[in-house]
Design an enzyme around this catalytic site. Sequence first.
Site, PDB file in Angstrom:
ATOM      1  N   LYS A  22       0.840  -1.202   0.000  1.00 47.31           N
ATOM      2  CA  LYS A  22       0.000   0.000   0.000  1.00 47.31           C
ATOM      3  C   LYS A  22       0.877   1.255   0.000  1.00 47.31           C
ATOM      4  O   LYS A  22       0.680   2.164  -0.802  1.00 47.31           O
ATOM      5  CB  LYS A  22      -0.901   0.007   1.250  1.00 47.31           C
ATOM      6  CG  LYS A  22      -1.598   1.320   1.507  1.00 47.31           C
ATOM      7  CD  LYS A  22      -2.509   1.262   2.707  1.00 47.31           C
ATOM      8  CE  LYS A  22      -1.895   1.661   4.021  1.00 47.31           C
ATOM      9  NZ  LYS A  22      -1.525   3.083   4.156  1.00 47.31           N
ATOM     10  N   ASN A  23       1.866   1.267   0.890  1.00 45.47           N
ATOM     11  CA  ASN A  23       2.669   2.481   1.050  1.00 45.47           C
ATOM     12  C   ASN A  23       3.669   2.700  -0.085  1.00 45.47           C
ATOM     13  O   ASN A  23       4.299   3.741  -0.162  1.00 45.47           O
ATOM     14  CB  ASN A  23       3.398   2.462   2.394  1.00 45.47           C
ATOM     15  CG  ASN A  23       2.434   2.671   3.552  1.00 45.47           C
ATOM     16  OD1 ASN A  23       1.245   2.945   3.337  1.00 45.47           O
ATOM     17  ND2 ASN A  23       2.924   2.528   4.763  1.00 45.47           N
ATOM     18  N   CYS A 116      -5.862   7.861   8.733  1.00 47.36           N
ATOM     19  CA  CYS A 116      -5.922   7.184  10.040  1.00 47.36           C
ATOM     20  C   CYS A 116      -5.832   8.206  11.169  1.00 47.36           C
ATOM     21  O   CYS A 116      -4.986   9.093  11.145  1.00 47.36           O
ATOM     22  CB  CYS A 116      -4.735   6.229  10.180  1.00 47.36           C
ATOM     23  SG  CYS A 116      -5.200   4.512  10.226  1.00 47.36           S
ATOM     24  N   ARG A 121      -0.121  14.063  13.363  1.00 41.08           N
ATOM     25  CA  ARG A 121       0.389  13.879  12.011  1.00 41.08           C
ATOM     26  C   ARG A 121       0.525  15.203  11.268  1.00 41.08           C
ATOM     27  O   ARG A 121      -0.176  15.470  10.291  1.00 41.08           O
ATOM     28  CB  ARG A 121      -0.495  12.894  11.231  1.00 41.08           C
ATOM     29  CG  ARG A 121      -0.573  11.561  11.916  1.00 41.08           C
ATOM     30  CD  ARG A 121      -1.163  10.503  11.056  1.00 41.08           C
ATOM     31  NE  ARG A 121      -0.190   9.976  10.127  1.00 41.08           N
ATOM     32  CZ  ARG A 121      -0.302   8.797   9.529  1.00 41.08           C
ATOM     33  NH1 ARG A 121      -1.340   8.045   9.759  1.00 41.08           N
ATOM     34  NH2 ARG A 121       0.603   8.378   8.700  1.00 41.08           N
ATOM     35  N   ILE A 123       2.049  18.335   8.935  1.00 42.30           N
ATOM     36  CA  ILE A 123       2.606  18.338   7.571  1.00 42.30           C
ATOM     37  C   ILE A 123       3.589  19.501   7.393  1.00 42.30           C
ATOM     38  O   ILE A 123       3.882  19.907   6.281  1.00 42.30           O
ATOM     39  CB  ILE A 123       1.499  18.391   6.494  1.00 42.30           C
ATOM     40  CG1 ILE A 123       0.559  19.570   6.720  1.00 42.30           C
ATOM     41  CG2 ILE A 123       0.726  17.094   6.432  1.00 42.30           C
ATOM     42  CD1 ILE A 123      -0.370  19.815   5.543  1.00 42.30           C
ATOM     43  N   ASP A 305       3.789   0.468  12.103  1.00 39.53           N
ATOM     44  CA  ASP A 305       2.635  -0.186  11.462  1.00 39.53           C
ATOM     45  C   ASP A 305       2.476  -1.656  11.878  1.00 39.53           C
ATOM     46  O   ASP A 305       1.504  -2.304  11.497  1.00 39.53           O
ATOM     47  CB  ASP A 305       2.752  -0.101   9.932  1.00 39.53           C
ATOM     48  CG  ASP A 305       2.507   1.310   9.419  1.00 39.53           C
ATOM     49  OD1 ASP A 305       2.073   2.166  10.203  1.00 39.53           O
ATOM     50  OD2 ASP A 305       2.754   1.566   8.226  1.00 39.53           O
ATOM     51  N   ARG A 397      -8.977  -0.318   4.355  1.00 41.80           N
ATOM     52  CA  ARG A 397      -8.067   0.678   3.775  1.00 41.80           C
ATOM     53  C   ARG A 397      -6.755   0.045   3.328  1.00 41.80           C
ATOM     54  O   ARG A 397      -6.104   0.554   2.410  1.00 41.80           O
ATOM     55  CB  ARG A 397      -7.747   1.759   4.819  1.00 41.80           C
ATOM     56  CG  ARG A 397      -8.839   2.771   5.052  1.00 41.80           C
ATOM     57  CD  ARG A 397      -8.320   3.907   5.923  1.00 41.80           C
ATOM     58  NE  ARG A 397      -6.987   4.269   5.497  1.00 41.80           N
ATOM     59  CZ  ARG A 397      -5.964   4.496   6.323  1.00 41.80           C
ATOM     60  NH1 ARG A 397      -6.111   4.427   7.612  1.00 41.80           N
ATOM     61  NH2 ARG A 397      -4.776   4.816   5.844  1.00 41.80           N
TER      62      ARG A 397
HETATM   63  C1  UD1 Z   1       4.061   6.802   6.521  1.00 45.39           C
HETATM   64  C2  UD1 Z   1       3.202   5.576   6.244  1.00 45.39           C
HETATM   65  C3  UD1 Z   1       2.551   5.081   7.539  1.00 45.39           C
HETATM   66  C4  UD1 Z   1       3.620   4.849   8.597  1.00 45.39           C
HETATM   67  C5  UD1 Z   1       4.515   6.077   8.767  1.00 45.39           C
HETATM   68  C6  UD1 Z   1       5.688   5.834   9.690  1.00 45.39           C
HETATM   69  C7  UD1 Z   1       2.446   5.927   3.979  1.00 45.39           C
HETATM   70  C8  UD1 Z   1       1.282   6.175   3.080  1.00 45.39           C
HETATM   71  N1  UD1 Z   1       2.178   5.938   5.284  1.00 45.39           N
HETATM   72  O1  UD1 Z   1       3.187   7.808   7.016  1.00 45.39           O
HETATM   73  O2  UD1 Z   1       1.868   3.862   7.250  1.00 45.39           O
HETATM   74  O3  UD1 Z   1       2.989   4.586   9.835  1.00 45.39           O
HETATM   75  O4  UD1 Z   1       5.052   6.468   7.485  1.00 45.39           O
HETATM   76  O5  UD1 Z   1       6.455   4.762   9.231  1.00 45.39           O
HETATM   77  O6  UD1 Z   1       3.543   5.662   3.531  1.00 45.39           O
HETATM   78  N2  UD1 Z   1       6.176  14.447  11.066  1.00 45.39           N
HETATM   79  C9  UD1 Z   1       6.309  15.759  11.391  1.00 45.39           C
HETATM   80  N3  UD1 Z   1       6.083  16.700  10.409  1.00 45.39           N
HETATM   81  C10 UD1 Z   1       5.753  16.358   9.125  1.00 45.39           C
HETATM   82  C11 UD1 Z   1       5.625  15.001   8.812  1.00 45.39           C
HETATM   83  C12 UD1 Z   1       5.836  14.055   9.804  1.00 45.39           C
HETATM   84  O7  UD1 Z   1       6.603  16.098  12.528  1.00 45.39           O
HETATM   85  O8  UD1 Z   1       5.578  17.261   8.286  1.00 45.39           O
HETATM   86  C13 UD1 Z   1       6.378  13.410  12.117  1.00 45.39           C
HETATM   87  C14 UD1 Z   1       5.097  12.625  12.420  1.00 45.39           C
HETATM   88  O9  UD1 Z   1       4.300  13.277  13.361  1.00 45.39           O
HETATM   89  C15 UD1 Z   1       5.644  11.309  12.926  1.00 45.39           C
HETATM   90  C16 UD1 Z   1       6.938  11.144  12.148  1.00 45.39           C
HETATM   91  O10 UD1 Z   1       7.260  12.418  11.599  1.00 45.39           O
HETATM   92  O11 UD1 Z   1       5.958  11.387  14.304  1.00 45.39           O
HETATM   93  C17 UD1 Z   1       6.869  10.122  11.039  1.00 45.39           C
HETATM   94  O12 UD1 Z   1       5.782  10.421  10.208  1.00 45.39           O
HETATM   95  P1  UD1 Z   1       5.873  10.150   8.631  1.00 45.39           P
HETATM   96  O13 UD1 Z   1       7.083   9.328   8.360  1.00 45.39           O
HETATM   97  O14 UD1 Z   1       5.754  11.452   7.932  1.00 45.39           O
HETATM   98  O15 UD1 Z   1       4.578   9.293   8.376  1.00 45.39           O
HETATM   99  P2  UD1 Z   1       3.668   9.330   7.093  1.00 45.39           P
HETATM  100  O16 UD1 Z   1       4.489   9.631   5.891  1.00 45.39           O
HETATM  101  O17 UD1 Z   1       2.451  10.117   7.353  1.00 45.39           O
END
Ligand code: UD1
Length: 420
Positions: A22-23, A116, A121, A123, A305, A397
Amino acid sequence: MDKFMIEGGTALYGEIEIQSAKNAVLPLLAASILTEEKVVLYKCPDITDVRHMIEILSELGCQTSLVETTLHIESAGARHHEIPARLTKEIRSSIFMLGSVIARFGRARIAYPGGCDIGLRPIDLHLSSLKQLGVKITEEGGYIDCQCDRLIGAEIYLDCPSVGATENIVLAAVLAKGKTVIYNAAKEPEIVDLQNFLNLMGAKVQGAGSAIISIEGVESLKGIAYTPIPDRIEAGTFLIAAAICGGEVGLTNVRAEDISSLLHKLRQIGCKIHTKYDRIHIISNSIRQSPKLIETSPYPGYPTDLQAQISALACVCNGSTVIVENLFETRFKHMPQLQRMGADITVRGKTAFIRGVKQLHGAEVVASDLRGGAALTLAGLAANGITTVTDLSHIDRGYIAFDAKLKKLGAKIERVPVSF
Ligand code: UD1
């Protein structure tokens, strides 16, 4: 609305094939609009997250068709750069579209993403990185508006190795003017897959899988036909299912190196695991030692995950386990549900203390996120009596025919409509 009805206590035997990740597929779908030529994805998993991303592509003006497991995407006619809230609220990965939509159209407008419910989370890293590539960003009324004449390569340091932010930067930088370097990049196998995909399209990306990724911008990208990597999280879920139920299970279409942290833990608790080519074979007897300590961390550490699933396993192991969730602050929602099934768990902040019990008992439980829902299903398979798991939309999902695959292994599980 459906629910799972599970009669626990049956060991699992047999073989199943693992779906594409999926990812990996979600960022590849985002990448598909970087070219006006045709993109074909083989073994594309028909899960709701993928369906939502396909809807987003259609909203942008792409022609898409999913025939069995082959997805065809024609984005020559794509004209729109706006992704409305109706689409982004369903899936957080819609944010991955930002980089590629800006690269294609010079602008993007996207409603704040959903997905989720596992914490804040943020950005911020996605947005600050795009700004460093020359994008002007304004945020108003729940929308993020991005504009730029030409993306310009930059040196970007990520405060934490975010998977999504790394992918978004790569997706924008492949068509930028000049060179981009990402420091402290995420190292997940899905990022390597994105690099391989983009390079076959004619991009110049190097270093994925390490903490430094460099991208030399090119003028244009061409079409591609591609098979994404196998889903290490689905594979891990089925390995933990075998461990919790006992039995002997073979998985095909898996890459053992992508889940070495889980394989290490499963061997530590007493499971026998053999790996060869694209196969993993697990044998589990009924007496297991606890995994003692699980600390989630970015790849190649133990994946967040697979935290919920191994928590369910720890509930029925000999001895105690400490689970530390370092990535997402609300990713313990399955814990109170496991307690309803007789699990002995104490949660303090980001740490859960689990003391193994001899047997869980069946209960009515609710899935509140994707992996938590899978974990409750596994707990039900190991429990004494009947367990019902509701809110299956979370599980849908990320897993294709989760119940059918478990049934193929001998599990007593039925998907039935919820009656009001
Ligand atoms: C991706 C995966 C998800 C997995 C996660 C961590 C996909 C579609 N999803 O999610 O299944 O659980 O990686 O392995 O690939 N963070 C910030 N600022 C940002 C972005 C992230 O502080 O702008 C922090 C988040 O709060 C979290 C950490 O970074 O603590 C990791 O998140 P991230 O690696 O970005 O997860 P996703 O890409 O959302």
